[in-house]
Structures are given as C-alpha cells and as structure tokens.
Motif scaffolding. Sequence first.
Motif, mmCIF file in Angstrom:
data_model
loop_
_atom_site.group_PDB
_atom_site.id
_atom_site.type_symbol
_atom_site.label_atom_id
_atom_site.label_comp_id
_atom_site.label_asym_id
_atom_site.label_seq_id
_atom_site.Cartn_x
_atom_site.Cartn_y
_atom_site.Cartn_z
ATOM 1 N N UNK A 119 -5.979 -7.028 8.198
ATOM 2 C CA UNK A 119 -7.012 -7.658 7.381
ATOM 3 C C UNK A 119 -8.115 -6.717 6.926
ATOM 4 N N UNK A 120 -8.108 -5.482 7.415
ATOM 5 C CA UNK A 120 -9.208 -4.567 7.099
ATOM 6 C C UNK A 120 -8.717 -3.230 6.578
ATOM 7 N N UNK A 121 -7.545 -3.240 5.938
ATOM 8 C CA UNK A 121 -6.993 -1.979 5.447
ATOM 9 C C UNK A 121 -7.898 -1.345 4.396
ATOM 10 N N UNK A 122 -8.106 -0.044 4.545
ATOM 11 C CA UNK A 122 -8.813 0.748 3.545
ATOM 12 C C UNK A 122 -8.189 2.128 3.552
ATOM 13 N N UNK A 123 -7.986 2.694 2.398
ATOM 14 C CA UNK A 123 -7.291 3.973 2.310
ATOM 15 C C UNK A 123 -8.014 5.079 3.059
ATOM 16 N N UNK A 124 -9.329 4.979 3.223
ATOM 17 C CA UNK A 124 -10.091 5.996 3.938
ATOM 18 C C UNK A 124 -10.415 5.581 5.361
ATOM 19 N N UNK A 125 -9.892 4.418 5.790
ATOM 20 C CA UNK A 125 -10.197 3.909 7.119
ATOM 21 C C UNK A 125 -11.206 2.780 7.037
ATOM 22 N N UNK A 126 -11.061 1.800 7.913
ATOM 23 C CA UNK A 126 -11.919 0.606 7.892
ATOM 24 C C UNK A 126 -13.307 0.923 8.448
ATOM 25 N N UNK A 127 -14.299 0.214 7.902
ATOM 26 C CA UNK A 127 -15.677 0.313 8.391
ATOM 27 C C UNK A 127 -16.245 -1.083 8.581
ATOM 28 N N UNK A 128 -17.051 -1.310 9.610
ATOM 29 C CA UNK A 128 -17.708 -2.617 9.759
ATOM 30 C C UNK A 128 -18.638 -2.891 8.576
ATOM 31 N N UNK A 129 -18.834 -4.160 8.274
ATOM 32 C CA UNK A 129 -19.745 -4.535 7.188
ATOM 33 C C UNK A 129 -21.128 -3.939 7.432
ATOM 34 N N UNK A 130 -21.666 -3.288 6.406
ATOM 35 C CA UNK A 130 -23.006 -2.739 6.508
ATOM 36 C C UNK A 130 -23.121 -1.473 7.321
ATOM 37 N N UNK A 268 -10.203 15.048 10.403
ATOM 38 C CA UNK A 268 -9.626 13.899 11.088
ATOM 39 C C UNK A 268 -10.099 12.583 10.480
ATOM 40 N N UNK A 269 -11.254 12.580 9.835
ATOM 41 C CA UNK A 269 -11.782 11.345 9.285
ATOM 42 C C UNK A 269 -12.339 10.431 10.358
ATOM 43 N N UNK A 270 -12.940 9.326 9.924
ATOM 44 C CA UNK A 270 -13.593 8.427 10.887
ATOM 45 C C UNK A 270 -12.657 7.396 11.481
ATOM 46 N N UNK A 271 -11.446 7.241 10.908
ATOM 47 C CA UNK A 271 -10.499 6.270 11.441
ATOM 48 C C UNK A 271 -10.892 4.845 11.105
ATOM 49 N N UNK A 272 -10.200 3.883 11.718
ATOM 50 C CA UNK A 272 -10.474 2.462 11.506
ATOM 51 C C UNK A 272 -11.506 2.007 12.531
ATOM 52 N N UNK A 273 -12.774 1.993 12.141
ATOM 53 C CA UNK A 273 -13.845 1.638 13.074
ATOM 54 C C UNK A 273 -13.911 0.119 13.216
ATOM 55 N N UNK A 274 -13.599 -0.359 14.388
ATOM 56 C CA UNK A 274 -13.601 -1.799 14.670
ATOM 57 C C UNK A 274 -15.031 -2.296 14.891
ATOM 58 N N UNK A 275 -15.809 -1.544 15.659
ATOM 59 C CA UNK A 275 -17.186 -1.929 15.950
ATOM 60 C C UNK A 275 -17.955 -0.693 16.390
ATOM 61 N N UNK A 276 -19.230 -0.855 16.602
ATOM 62 C CA UNK A 276 -20.049 0.273 17.050
ATOM 63 C C UNK A 276 -21.234 -0.255 17.833
#
Length: 369
Positions: A119-130, A268-276
């Motif tokens: 549900x959160x695919x992004x070509x550069x890796x997912x980021x949380x809203x905001x 390496x990029x930031x990857x798929x960030x689920x939360x922080x």
Amino acid sequence: MDDNSYANVGNENQNIGEPAKVIDQNSAINAFQSIATGQPVESSYPAAPINVPKKTNRMPLVILIVVCVASLGSVLFAVAFNNHWFGLAEQVAKSDEQSGEVEPITGLTKEKAMDFLKNNYNIRGALPDGYVGKEITDAIIANGTTIVSEVNMIYSYDSLDELKEMAREKYTKYKDQPVEDFEIKEYKYYAIVTPGRIKGATSCDHGYNNDCDSLLSFKRKYYDYRQVHEKSEEGVTYVNNYANIMTKDKNAINEILRVHSVLNVGIMGHGNIYSYDFKDDGDKYVLTTYVVGVGANSELMKKYNAGEIKQEDITNPYAINIYCRRFAADKDSGAAYAMQTESGATEDLKSFPITVDEIRTLPGYSNSF
C-alpha cells in the motif's frame, strides 16, 4: 565551533546504478558465502562513490546483495559513524515524538509488513506522511520505473548569489556550454533549485549525470554542510565533507535530521521507512527510522556467518527484514552523523521468511525475482 568536533558525512551527490538481479536460491546462497568469507559479491552497485550513468530503471532496494551490504553497514553508508547503540524498547519508551497513528514497529507481523509494502510503494522508497516537506517529494519525478528527476543535496549557502553560482556549476559541465536556466524557491531551512529542462519532461536524455535533478541547499545558519581540505602529518591533502546543525531549536533539529536521513545517506537510500521517532538523549538528539525491506533473511545470515547453519540448511534465503537506522545531532558541537550499531549502520530487529511467489505480489519487486 571547533572543527575537530565536526563529523565527516561522506561524498556529496552519490548516485545509484541499476541493481543486480537475484534470480534463484543458489545466487542467494552464494552471496551468503561471499559475505561470510570476505569475498566480494558481484553487483552493479559501485563499491565507492563514483559517477555512473543515470536515469536507469531503479527498482526498490529489494535484492539480496543490497540488503546484505546494508547489514554490513559502514562500507556503503555515506556518513560518519560514532560507536553508540540503544535497545529498541528504550528507544520507544523515551521518544519525544513518534510518527502518526501507525502500530508500533514491535507489533508488526509478516502480514502487516506485506500490507505496508503493497500500500505504500514508491520508486524511491516509502516515507511516512509529513516526514519531509512536500516540496522535496514533489521534486522527484518518475516515468513508470524510471526516475526522470530527483533531489540531490549540495553544500549550504549564505546568500542567493552563492547558491546561484553553485547551481551554475552543477548544471554547466563545459566552459563553452550555455548556462542552464533554473528556478530557486526558498523555504524555512533550505532552498530548492529546479532546472528548467525538467518542466514537462518524461525522460532525461541530455547525457549528463545530474542535469535533470533538483538541488537542495540548506541555509548555513541552520545546517552547515561544506567541503574541507585537510592535510595529514605526511603532507597529503584530503577533501572531506562535514555537516553541523547550527541551530539549537529542537523542532528545527528534528526536521533537519529527517531531511538529512533522506538526502544524505549515500547510495543505499533511505529504504521503506515505516515509522520514526525523535528523542532527547542527554548530550544529543536522536532520530530513529524503522525500515521494512525485502532480501536476504538477516537472521539466517547471522547464523550462517556464525557457523550455526550450513548451506544445505538454507531452503529459503529470503525474508522481509525490519531494521532501524539512527541519526544524531550533538548538542554541543552540532555535529550531524549516523550512529553505528554493533553490526554497522543498521540494527536488525525482525525477519519474516518470505517465498519468491510472495515477493512477486509486492509492487516493484516482481521483476527482481
């Protein structure tokens, strides 16, 4: 401030080549063996920051080799490390700010992790809203699985004239080449430079490495990212990049570290960030990103490296791996750096075994296996 307190953050503007493909179980096992024996794993990722052909088909960082290297940490992570780590429970308990209403990473199951990736695919890796400003995410332009334009962080600026000169140098490769047109928009902590050529573009075929990319430069009074020439005792001159957060405002440091974690993490990029989460840790502020990725099973890899399992024991080498990265800002010096765990740049938290058929159901992963 004393320059000795500054933290080296690696080379400016590092670019990603096309990822190597893992197509079968034997390839994965061979990579396990290569890492365990210290031999290089064959990959199209550069071992050191170099200029490589750009605008290639960039799939997410899902393939085995990349995840294995990420676990090893400091080789490809383009920021300096200090020798600190924290337990996950302590990190969550003391957090001053956590992202959104998402379930804590400790409660993530395989099914929920797969849902997140779907549900959160992004070509550069997912980021949380905001997580970062919309002006940054909007500056990344993709055409299918090809990135037309992205954002590169350049050195900080004091005046718009200084920034304009840096932009001219970035967009003009030869002395006899006409100066590229570009637009500068300033925001609270930084400015973004956008080249005119990307307006309405669906591809970038000019032939240069960064000529279609936007540039982000921090205002030096908030974040001083600069190049320093240093001479060793032997008389050898080294060129290093350093970063210091100049403000003492906690909210500003939080936002600046988040941008830092997206744009200054190397190839390496930031990857798929689920939360922080972001917390005050006494002498420093710490930003922790919790990342979901697919590749080599990090738990199996640890057992293999420790001699606890053999090659024939590995029937399925793949997994969804949950790991974290931590970024810090020293309160005294302002030095911004990535924190190191016992194993390197990342700390492995969980691994959920996953089959190739399951991987192929995830957006952006189907063509890699």
